[in-house]
Design a protein around this motif. Structure first.
Motif, mmCIF file in Angstrom:
data_model
loop_
_atom_site.group_PDB
_atom_site.id
_atom_site.type_symbol
_atom_site.label_atom_id
_atom_site.label_comp_id
_atom_site.label_asym_id
_atom_site.label_seq_id
_atom_site.Cartn_x
_atom_site.Cartn_y
_atom_site.Cartn_z
ATOM 1 N N THR A 59 16.611 44.048 -8.043
ATOM 2 C CA THR A 59 16.146 42.669 -8.262
ATOM 3 C C THR A 59 16.789 41.701 -7.256
ATOM 4 O O THR A 59 16.688 40.479 -7.407
ATOM 5 C CB THR A 59 16.483 42.202 -9.691
ATOM 6 N N ALA A 60 17.485 42.254 -6.290
ATOM 7 C CA ALA A 60 18.089 41.446 -5.222
ATOM 8 C C ALA A 60 17.879 42.164 -3.906
ATOM 9 O O ALA A 60 17.637 43.373 -3.863
ATOM 10 C CB ALA A 60 19.578 41.222 -5.484
ATOM 11 N N SER A 61 17.989 41.410 -2.821
ATOM 12 C CA SER A 61 17.763 41.980 -1.497
ATOM 13 C C SER A 61 19.092 42.220 -0.779
ATOM 14 O O SER A 61 20.152 41.719 -1.190
ATOM 15 C CB SER A 61 16.896 41.023 -0.660
ATOM 16 N N GLU A 62 19.033 42.944 0.321
ATOM 17 C CA GLU A 62 20.224 43.191 1.125
ATOM 18 C C GLU A 62 20.740 41.882 1.722
ATOM 19 O O GLU A 62 21.946 41.710 1.905
ATOM 20 C CB GLU A 62 19.884 44.183 2.239
ATOM 21 N N ALA A 63 19.813 40.976 2.008
ATOM 22 C CA ALA A 63 20.232 39.674 2.542
ATOM 23 C C ALA A 63 21.095 38.926 1.538
ATOM 24 O O ALA A 63 22.044 38.219 1.920
ATOM 25 C CB ALA A 63 19.005 38.843 2.905
ATOM 26 N N ASP A 64 20.795 39.087 0.236
ATOM 27 C CA ASP A 64 21.618 38.442 -0.800
ATOM 28 C C ASP A 64 23.041 38.983 -0.768
ATOM 29 O O ASP A 64 24.017 38.236 -0.901
ATOM 30 C CB ASP A 64 21.006 38.674 -2.182
ATOM 31 N N ARG A 65 23.163 40.303 -0.592
ATOM 32 C CA ARG A 65 24.484 40.907 -0.556
ATOM 33 C C ARG A 65 25.267 40.411 0.659
ATOM 34 O O ARG A 65 26.458 40.095 0.555
ATOM 35 C CB ARG A 65 24.362 42.432 -0.511
ATOM 36 N N VAL A 66 24.593 40.316 1.810
ATOM 37 C CA VAL A 66 25.270 39.856 3.028
ATOM 38 C C VAL A 66 25.737 38.412 2.858
ATOM 39 O O VAL A 66 26.858 38.054 3.243
ATOM 40 C CB VAL A 66 24.323 39.980 4.237
ATOM 41 N N GLN A 67 24.869 37.597 2.283
ATOM 42 C CA GLN A 67 25.252 36.196 2.063
ATOM 43 C C GLN A 67 26.448 36.086 1.123
ATOM 44 O O GLN A 67 27.377 35.301 1.364
ATOM 45 C CB GLN A 67 24.073 35.413 1.476
ATOM 46 N N ALA A 68 26.442 36.849 0.054
ATOM 47 C CA ALA A 68 27.536 36.795 -0.928
ATOM 48 C C ALA A 68 28.847 37.264 -0.299
ATOM 49 O O ALA A 68 29.909 36.653 -0.492
ATOM 50 C CB ALA A 68 27.196 37.639 -2.146
ATOM 51 N N GLU A 69 28.796 38.357 0.455
ATOM 52 C CA GLU A 69 30.015 38.877 1.085
ATOM 53 C C GLU A 69 30.519 37.931 2.175
ATOM 54 O O GLU A 69 31.723 37.768 2.366
ATOM 55 C CB GLU A 69 29.742 40.270 1.657
ATOM 56 N N SER A 70 29.597 37.303 2.894
ATOM 57 C CA SER A 70 29.997 36.333 3.910
ATOM 58 C C SER A 70 30.694 35.130 3.273
ATOM 59 O O SER A 70 31.711 34.637 3.773
ATOM 60 C CB SER A 70 28.765 35.868 4.702
ATOM 61 N N GLY A 71 30.124 34.670 2.162
ATOM 62 C CA GLY A 71 30.752 33.563 1.446
ATOM 63 C C GLY A 71 32.133 33.924 0.951
ATOM 64 O O GLY A 71 33.066 33.107 1.000
ATOM 65 N N LEU A 72 32.309 35.143 0.491
ATOM 66 C CA LEU A 72 33.618 35.600 0.014
ATOM 67 C C LEU A 72 34.617 35.648 1.163
ATOM 68 O O LEU A 72 35.768 35.202 1.015
ATOM 69 C CB LEU A 72 33.476 36.983 -0.628
ATOM 70 N N ALA A 73 34.200 36.159 2.310
ATOM 71 C CA ALA A 73 35.101 36.255 3.458
ATOM 72 C C ALA A 73 35.552 34.864 3.918
ATOM 73 O O ALA A 73 36.724 34.652 4.235
ATOM 74 C CB ALA A 73 34.399 36.996 4.601
ATOM 75 N N GLN A 74 34.612 33.921 3.940
ATOM 76 C CA GLN A 74 34.966 32.561 4.357
ATOM 77 C C GLN A 74 35.980 31.937 3.402
ATOM 78 O O GLN A 74 36.921 31.256 3.834
ATOM 79 C CB GLN A 74 33.706 31.700 4.423
#
Length: 335
Positions: A59-74
């Motif tokens: 129910t989510a895309s790979e782009a969602d995962r990348v965005q979430a992980e990027s936000g966490l790293a920042q």
């Protein structure tokens, strides 16, 4: 009265005490900043977990995962920056409190945070307090009084002097020292005198110059006292305006935090029913973080302005129960 050395010592103690209090509030703000950023990391970690669960459920895309992980790293990077800022503020306060202790690893932990007072001080009351407690004004008044006394001395030296003079004596006559002593004891040859002596100083250039110089010194002290008073008025006006401004900013910052928190909660509810994106959540979470950081910054600035106000009004030592005339003086409370 207060001597020049006492005034200098008083000012040095107040200056150091103010630096310590300002550094304390900066350290506390650094702690709050770190707490906010750590909570932001926790929220980002939770979001990454939700996205991964949705990926498993398709129910989510790979782009969602990348965005979430990027936000966490920042957000993890901002935590590192906040930790460095905290270490700097910790070192600044240590240098003020323990200048002879270098390299200590124990970290200072500000635990006392009195209730924030948002009462706006009245300008006239603050100015009256400063004019009553600032030692510079007492010193200026003493210097004027000394100049007036010196002027009186110079003027008196130019006035006529009338003295009453008197003398009395006993004469002894005889063919030898012994017979003269005996004759004096019989007090047959007493003498006395009484007179009035009037002395009038002759006007001269040096006397007139001394008078003119002392009159000039008195005028200089009066002008200097007015400058000191004007400087205190300017200081009171400036810090009063800053306190009014910081109190208004605090109210606005609190409203911004409440709004950002409500917006994030609403967006989370929408995300739970797949009506919001990861990008939207990260954006609103960032806005809440910035609003919270702004609130803590405004709080620290307001407390620092209040401390500066106590310094400007000459009540900083009294506020912390410090008596410089008592060897056993101490600080009654912590900032």
């Amino acid at each position: 009265g207060i001597t020049q050395s006492e005034l200098s010592f008083h000012s040095q103690v107040e200056s150091i005490l103010l630096q310590v209090e300002l550094a304390y509030w900066d350290l506390q703000r650094a702690h709050r900043d770190l707490e906010v950023r750590k909570k932001s990391v926790e929220a980002a970690e939770s979001l990454v977990g939700q996205v991964e669960a949705r990926l498993d459920a398709q129910t989510a895309s790979e782009a969602d995962r990348v965005q979430a992980e990027s936000g966490l790293a920042q957000r993890r990077i901002t935590v590192l920056e906040a930790q460095r800022s905290l270490e700097l503020q910790d070192r600044i306060l240590k240098d003020l409190l323990f200048p002879d202790l270098r390299g200590t690893t124990a970290r200072l932990d500000p635990v006392d945070e009195p209730e924030l007072d948002l009462t706006l001080p009245d300008y006239d009351d603050v100015l009256a307090m400063a004019e009553t407690h600032r030692p510079e004004l007492e010193r200026a008044a003493l210097q004027i009084a000394n100049a007036e006394d010196e002027l009186k001395v110079v003027r008196n030296n130019r006035l006529p002097q009338l003295d009453l003079e008197g003398a009395a004596g006993i004469n002894g006559l005889g063919g030898s020292f012994t017979s003269a002593i005996d004759d004096g004891r019989e007090a047959d040859n007493n003498n006395w005198s009484l007179g009035v002596v009037l002395r009038t100083p002759w006007p001269n250039r040096s006397a007139r110059a001394a008078l003119a110089l002392q009159e000039s010194e008195l005028r200089r002290q009066v002008i200097q006292a007015r400058k000191v008073q004007r400087q205190i008025q300017l200081e009171v006006g400036e810090i009063h305006d800053r306190i009014v401004s910081s109190a208004q900013q605090l109210e606005a910052r609190q409203i911004a935090v409440d709004f950002a928190r409500l917006s994030l909660e609403n967006e989370k509810a929408k995300y739970d029913v797949q009506k919001a994106t990861v990008h939207d959540l990260l954006q609103l979470e960032t806005e809440l973080q910035e609003a919270a950081l702004g609130l803590y910054q405004a709080t620290a600035e307001h407390r620092k302005h209040q401390a500066t106000l106590r310094r400007v009004t000459g009540t900083l030592l009294d506020h912390w129960n410090i008596d410089l005339a008592d060897d056993s003086a101490g600080v009654g409370d912590e900032p």
